[in-house]
Design a protein around this motif. Sequence first.
Motif, PDB file in Angstrom:
ATOM      1  N   VAL A  93      31.544 -40.408 -23.618  1.00 44.62           N
ATOM      2  CA  VAL A  93      32.892 -39.834 -23.635  1.00 44.62           C
ATOM      3  C   VAL A  93      33.016 -38.883 -24.819  1.00 44.62           C
ATOM      4  O   VAL A  93      33.449 -37.733 -24.674  1.00 44.62           O
ATOM      5  CB  VAL A  93      33.985 -40.932 -23.697  1.00 44.62           C
ATOM      6  CG1 VAL A  93      35.366 -40.327 -23.966  1.00 44.62           C
ATOM      7  CG2 VAL A  93      33.996 -41.752 -22.417  1.00 44.62           C
ATOM      8  N   LYS A  94      32.604 -39.338 -25.990  1.00 44.64           N
ATOM      9  CA  LYS A  94      32.673 -38.504 -27.194  1.00 44.64           C
ATOM     10  C   LYS A  94      31.789 -37.266 -27.058  1.00 44.64           C
ATOM     11  O   LYS A  94      32.192 -36.155 -27.418  1.00 44.64           O
ATOM     12  CB  LYS A  94      32.264 -39.295 -28.433  1.00 44.64           C
ATOM     13  CG  LYS A  94      32.342 -38.486 -29.722  1.00 44.64           C
ATOM     14  CD  LYS A  94      31.839 -39.259 -30.918  1.00 44.64           C
ATOM     15  CE  LYS A  94      31.923 -38.496 -32.219  1.00 44.64           C
ATOM     16  NZ  LYS A  94      31.621 -37.091 -32.185  1.00 44.64           N
ATOM     17  N   TYR A  95      30.585 -37.445 -26.533  1.00 47.84           N
ATOM     18  CA  TYR A  95      29.655 -36.334 -26.334  1.00 47.84           C
ATOM     19  C   TYR A  95      30.278 -35.261 -25.445  1.00 47.84           C
ATOM     20  O   TYR A  95      30.243 -34.071 -25.762  1.00 47.84           O
ATOM     21  CB  TYR A  95      28.363 -36.874 -25.709  1.00 47.84           C
ATOM     22  CG  TYR A  95      27.325 -35.828 -25.407  1.00 47.84           C
ATOM     23  CD1 TYR A  95      26.495 -35.335 -26.405  1.00 47.84           C
ATOM     24  CD2 TYR A  95      27.159 -35.346 -24.112  1.00 47.84           C
ATOM     25  CE1 TYR A  95      25.525 -34.384 -26.128  1.00 47.84           C
ATOM     26  CE2 TYR A  95      26.200 -34.396 -23.820  1.00 47.84           C
ATOM     27  CZ  TYR A  95      25.379 -33.921 -24.828  1.00 47.84           C
ATOM     28  OH  TYR A  95      24.434 -32.967 -24.546  1.00 47.84           O
ATOM     29  N   GLN A  96      30.858 -35.677 -24.330  1.00 46.13           N
ATOM     30  CA  GLN A  96      31.477 -34.725 -23.414  1.00 46.13           C
ATOM     31  C   GLN A  96      32.688 -34.048 -24.062  1.00 46.13           C
ATOM     32  O   GLN A  96      32.858 -32.836 -23.928  1.00 46.13           O
ATOM     33  CB  GLN A  96      31.879 -35.410 -22.108  1.00 46.13           C
ATOM     34  CG  GLN A  96      32.464 -34.436 -21.087  1.00 46.13           C
ATOM     35  CD  GLN A  96      32.570 -35.039 -19.716  1.00 46.13           C
ATOM     36  OE1 GLN A  96      31.751 -35.872 -19.327  1.00 46.13           O
ATOM     37  NE2 GLN A  96      33.589 -34.625 -18.974  1.00 46.13           N
ATOM     38  N   ILE A  97      33.505 -34.815 -24.750  1.00 47.25           N
ATOM     39  CA  ILE A  97      34.672 -34.234 -25.434  1.00 47.25           C
ATOM     40  C   ILE A  97      34.217 -33.193 -26.448  1.00 47.25           C
ATOM     41  O   ILE A  97      34.763 -32.086 -26.503  1.00 47.25           O
ATOM     42  CB  ILE A  97      35.528 -35.327 -26.111  1.00 47.25           C
ATOM     43  CG1 ILE A  97      36.247 -36.164 -25.048  1.00 47.25           C
ATOM     44  CG2 ILE A  97      36.532 -34.712 -27.084  1.00 47.25           C
ATOM     45  CD1 ILE A  97      36.928 -37.414 -25.597  1.00 47.25           C
ATOM     46  N   ASP A  98      33.213 -33.521 -27.241  1.00 48.76           N
ATOM     47  CA  ASP A  98      32.722 -32.584 -28.260  1.00 48.76           C
ATOM     48  C   ASP A  98      32.193 -31.301 -27.621  1.00 48.76           C
ATOM     49  O   ASP A  98      32.503 -30.194 -28.079  1.00 48.76           O
ATOM     50  CB  ASP A  98      31.627 -33.234 -29.114  1.00 48.76           C
ATOM     51  CG  ASP A  98      32.150 -34.329 -30.025  1.00 48.76           C
ATOM     52  OD1 ASP A  98      33.388 -34.451 -30.197  1.00 48.76           O
ATOM     53  OD2 ASP A  98      31.307 -35.091 -30.565  1.00 48.76           O
ATOM     54  N   ASN A  99      31.401 -31.430 -26.561  1.00 47.10           N
ATOM     55  CA  ASN A  99      30.821 -30.252 -25.906  1.00 47.10           C
ATOM     56  C   ASN A  99      31.877 -29.407 -25.209  1.00 47.10           C
ATOM     57  O   ASN A  99      31.849 -28.171 -25.294  1.00 47.10           O
ATOM     58  CB  ASN A  99      29.737 -30.666 -24.910  1.00 47.10           C
ATOM     59  CG  ASN A  99      28.492 -31.165 -25.606  1.00 47.10           C
ATOM     60  OD1 ASN A  99      28.284 -30.929 -26.794  1.00 47.10           O
ATOM     61  ND2 ASN A  99      27.645 -31.866 -24.870  1.00 47.10           N
ATOM     62  N   GLN A 100      32.791 -30.065 -24.520  1.00 46.45           N
ATOM     63  CA  GLN A 100      33.851 -29.323 -23.829  1.00 46.45           C
ATOM     64  C   GLN A 100      34.776 -28.622 -24.835  1.00 46.45           C
ATOM     65  O   GLN A 100      35.186 -27.482 -24.619  1.00 46.45           O
ATOM     66  CB  GLN A 100      34.660 -30.265 -22.924  1.00 46.45           C
ATOM     67  CG  GLN A 100      33.919 -30.728 -21.699  1.00 46.45           C
ATOM     68  CD  GLN A 100      33.774 -29.639 -20.647  1.00 46.45           C
ATOM     69  OE1 GLN A 100      34.505 -28.665 -20.606  1.00 46.45           O
ATOM     70  NE2 GLN A 100      32.794 -29.818 -19.781  1.00 46.45           N
ATOM     71  N   THR A 101      35.069 -29.296 -25.929  1.00 44.99           N
ATOM     72  CA  THR A 101      35.934 -28.705 -26.953  1.00 44.99           C
ATOM     73  C   THR A 101      35.252 -27.507 -27.599  1.00 44.99           C
ATOM     74  O   THR A 101      35.890 -26.466 -27.824  1.00 44.99           O
ATOM     75  CB  THR A 101      36.312 -29.759 -28.016  1.00 44.99           C
ATOM     76  OG1 THR A 101      37.013 -30.826 -27.359  1.00 44.99           O
ATOM     77  CG2 THR A 101      37.200 -29.176 -29.096  1.00 44.99           C
ATOM     78  N   ALA A 102      33.981 -27.632 -27.908  1.00 41.98           N
ATOM     79  CA  ALA A 102      33.232 -26.505 -28.492  1.00 41.98           C
ATOM     80  C   ALA A 102      33.219 -25.316 -27.535  1.00 41.98           C
ATOM     81  O   ALA A 102      33.419 -24.167 -27.952  1.00 41.98           O
ATOM     82  CB  ALA A 102      31.820 -26.938 -28.841  1.00 41.98           C
ATOM     83  N   ALA A 103      33.003 -25.577 -26.247  1.00 38.72           N
ATOM     84  CA  ALA A 103      32.997 -24.496 -25.255  1.00 38.72           C
ATOM     85  C   ALA A 103      34.386 -23.863 -25.158  1.00 38.72           C
ATOM     86  O   ALA A 103      34.512 -22.630 -25.122  1.00 38.72           O
ATOM     87  CB  ALA A 103      32.549 -25.024 -23.897  1.00 38.72           C
TER      88      ALA A 103
END
Length: 146
Positions: free
Chosen positions: A55-65
Motif C-alpha cells: 500500500v505504501k509502495y503504491q502510494i509513494d509511486n503514484q504520488t511521485a508520478a
Amino acid sequence: MRRKLGLSLALIFVLVFTFSIQAAGPEDLFLDSDAAQEVIKEQATEDWEDDFEMVKYQIDNQTAAYNWLIKVEDHIDLLKLAKEKWDTDYEMIKYEYENQVAAYNWVQSQDEHPEIMAAAKEKWGLDYEMVKYEYENQVEAYESIN
C-alpha cells in the motif's frame, strides 16, 4: 442586425476557444493535490488490502508520478490523451506520456519516405507510438521490395 449578432457570437466563440486552449495545462487536467492523494490512498488500499508495505509502495509511486505530471509544460495534448486513457493511474499516465513524447520526437526527426510517414500519421493520428511502429514496418517492407 442578424449579421452583427452572428459576428458577435463568432467573436465570442473565438475568444473563448482561444482562452481555453491557452489556459489548458496540467492543473486543468488533474485533481487538486488533496483529492488526488485521497484517490491514490483509496486505490492502493483496494489493490493491496492489508499488505501495508505494498500500500505504501503504491502510494509513494503514484504520488511521485502525480507530482511530476502537474509540472508538465510541453505536449499538453499528449498529456490529455494519456489522462483520458488512464484516468487516475498517475504512474501509467506518466509512462504513456513519456513514451508518446519520445515517439513524437522520433517521428519529427524522420525525413525519409515522407509519403509513408504521412500515411502513418493519417492512420494513427496523435498516437505517435503507433505512428512510429507503422512507419518502421512500412519502410522495412517498402525497402525490401524496392
